[in-house]
Scaffold this active site. Structure first.
Site, mmCIF file in Angstrom:
data_model
loop_
_atom_site.group_PDB
_atom_site.id
_atom_site.type_symbol
_atom_site.label_atom_id
_atom_site.label_comp_id
_atom_site.label_asym_id
_atom_site.label_seq_id
_atom_site.Cartn_x
_atom_site.Cartn_y
_atom_site.Cartn_z
ATOM 1 N N LYS A 112 0.821 -1.214 0.000
ATOM 2 C CA LYS A 112 0.000 0.000 0.000
ATOM 3 C C LYS A 112 0.860 1.271 0.000
ATOM 4 C CE LYS A 112 -4.238 -2.020 1.587
ATOM 5 N NZ LYS A 112 -3.859 -3.436 1.830
HETATM 6 C C1 LIG Z 1 -4.537 -4.514 1.280
HETATM 7 C C2 LIG Z 1 -3.783 -5.787 1.245
HETATM 8 C C3 LIG Z 1 -4.136 -6.836 0.369
HETATM 9 C C4 LIG Z 1 -5.339 -6.778 -0.540
HETATM 10 O O1 LIG Z 1 -5.213 -5.807 -1.542
HETATM 11 P P1 LIG Z 1 -6.464 -5.350 -2.403
HETATM 12 O O2 LIG Z 1 -5.980 -4.242 -3.264
HETATM 13 O O3 LIG Z 1 -7.495 -4.907 -1.415
HETATM 14 O O4 LIG Z 1 -6.907 -6.520 -3.193
HETATM 15 C C5 LIG Z 1 -3.332 -7.967 0.343
HETATM 16 N N1 LIG Z 1 -2.261 -8.082 1.167
HETATM 17 C C6 LIG Z 1 -1.899 -7.108 2.029
HETATM 18 C C7 LIG Z 1 -0.718 -7.306 2.908
HETATM 19 C C8 LIG Z 1 -2.639 -5.921 2.101
HETATM 20 O O5 LIG Z 1 -2.262 -4.958 2.961
#
Ligand SMILES: *Cc1c(COP(=O)(O)O)cnc(C)c1O
Length: 460
Positions: A112
């Site tokens: 993220k």
């Molecule tokens: C947010 C997140 C996901 C999922 O990502 P999306 O974009 O919501 O599909 C998977 N793994 C981790 C570690 C995350 O923080």
């Protein structure tokens, strides 16, 4: 470049406004009116370039007139300097034709950061130009909130409030939210669960008066700016394996469908992606939908990969919009039906989705076994989310190179990793002081009025 809503009635917006707004006024999500494409030569020319240069070339056609080339280059440079790896998104090999894209070298150790750091800088550039100020309020089960705080801390024109369930996030996640000392950061420990935090956020946005008074902005995963930032690493990794002269496939651990939707955009732009595989944990609404055509809500069962424990996958709406021939009315109707718990996807739309996406699921046992197995076979220690991806990818290996997205650093989920493979994953050096710093947070009752009053008081 203009952005239109998946529900068909909100006004079309520029990149800047779509990014600053987040959700469209008709409840839909913003998507580009047309997807720009890159020629084979354009893609081939990305080989050997820095991550930042690839980011500039891939994202540039989407941002229209919002930033000049020089401004946009500076924004990108600032976004990725805090990463603990020069490659930003390095690729490591797991086995014959199977590669892991490590997206966890950012400041909060999850993918993220790629998007949140970029939109932090884009917000700052756009707001300092207009002289406006916004208040970002977010609800988090852990990763989104820490990435948002890290990205927006200390920025001049933004206050950031993050609500998280008191006692409901890991120690690393909590400390990432509570140790920054910048005065524009407000970590709110809500006496409730993640759903309560999310409901409070929704209510704040529905309160027009409050929304306008504090100039509320959203940076959750439906924000188009976040999806766009994630398109870049599909290009950087594919090119390093020989694209555009060679196809590649991707497997993506999925919750809100944001990360994998970015892969779909990369494919539409011309990147030769053969398979795009959705990987879910035991909360497998997307896998079930791909098998049956029925999108049916069930309760969430907590798993060791909590960032994928979702009931409704919000970005899936963007894929539906395309599968329904960009018919906003049809999407609107499906979302209405979902209020009673389920919608059924038409045969025509299902055919399009099945041509674009494959899917698989990993149980809790399979996830643990994959962490252990990979540590033995490759020495790579996976976080549980990445392990879900690796397990599903192994079921889809072929002669085309497979890239699995590793979405978080194992040290973010030490208990699950230790239980699976016996190794306690250490924090990387740039985070080593996390457990020595002072924490600062406010415990708040799960009460909307109290939360709104607190936000207003802090701003004045
Ligand atoms: C947010 C997140 C996901 C999922 O990502 P999306 O974009 O919501 O599909 C998977 N793994 C981790 C570690 C995350 O923080």
């Amino acid at each position: 470049m203009r952005y239109i809503s998946t529900r068909g009635t909100a006004p079309a917006l520029s990149f800047e406004d779509a990014m600053l707004t987040g959700l469209a006024s008709d409840g839909g999500l913003y998507v580009p009116e047309t997807i720009p494409t890159m020629s084979t030569d354009d893609i081939a020319a990305l080989a050997g370039q820095s991550y930042e240069e690839i980011a500039f070339r891939v994202m540039k056609p989407f941002i229209g007139e919002t930033f000049t080339d020089a401004e946009f280059k500076e924004i990108i440079a600032k976004s990725y300097t805090g990463f603990g790896h020069d490659a930003r998104a390095p690729l490591v090999q797991l086995g014959p034709n199977h590669f892991l894209l490590e997206l966890f070298h950012g400041p909060t150790l999850a993918f993220k950061d790629f998007a949140m750091q970029l939109i932090g800088q884009m917000f700052q550039a756009a707001l300092s130009r207009s002289g406006n100020r916004v208040t970002i309020v977010g609800a988090t089960s852990g990763d989104t909130g820490s990435a948002a705080i890290e990205a927006f801390k200390g920025l001049d024109n933004v206050d950031v409030f993050i609500m998280y369930p008191h006692g409901g996030v890991s120690d690393v996640q909590r400390r990432q939210m509570t140790t920054p000392s910048e005065s524009n950061v407000h970590a709110l420990a809500v006496e409730g669960d993640f759903d309560d935090c999310q409901a409070a956020l929704k209510d704040m946005f529905a309160d027009i008066d409050f929304r306008d008074t504090v100039k509320l902005a959203a940076v959750n995963s439906i924000n188009w700016g976040r999806v766009l930032a994630q398109v870049v690493y599909y290009f950087s990794s594919a090119v390093s394996l020989g694209a555009p002269h060679r196809d590649v496939s991707f497997t993506v651990p999925t919750g809100n469908f944001g990360d994998i939707f970015a892969g779909y955009i990369a494919k539409k732009m011309g990147l030769p992606i053969k398979d795009l595989v959705i990987a879910t944990n035991q909360n497998d609404i997307l896998h079930r939908t791909m098998l049956t055509g029925a999108y049916t809500k069930e309760g969430v069962t907590p798993s060791m990969s909590p960032s994928m424990d979702i009931q409704v996958s919000s970005n899936f709406e963007r894929a539906l919009f395309d599968a329904y021939g960009r018919d906003g009315g049809a999407v609107s109707q499906l979302m209405d039906e979902l209020k009673s718990g389920e919608f059924k996807i038409s045969q025509g739309a299902m055919q399009i989705l099945n041509e674009t996406f494959l899917s698989g699921r990993a149980s809790e046992d399979e996830t643990s076994a994959t962490i252990k197995d990979m540590q033995i076979r490759t020495t790579e220690v996976l976080c549980p989310h990445s392990a879900v991806g690796v397990k599903v990818a192994e079921d889809h290996l072929s002669e085309v190179p497979m890239i699995t997205l590793a979405t978080a650093h194992p040290a973010k989920f030490p208990a699950a990793v230790k239980a699976a493979c016996g190794i306690h994953p250490d924090l990387p050096p740039h985070m080593a002081g996390l457990f020595d710093r002072d924490e600062r947070f406010t415990v708040v009752p799960n009460d909307l009025e109290v939360l709104k009053t607190l936000v207003k008081e802090r701003l004045s």
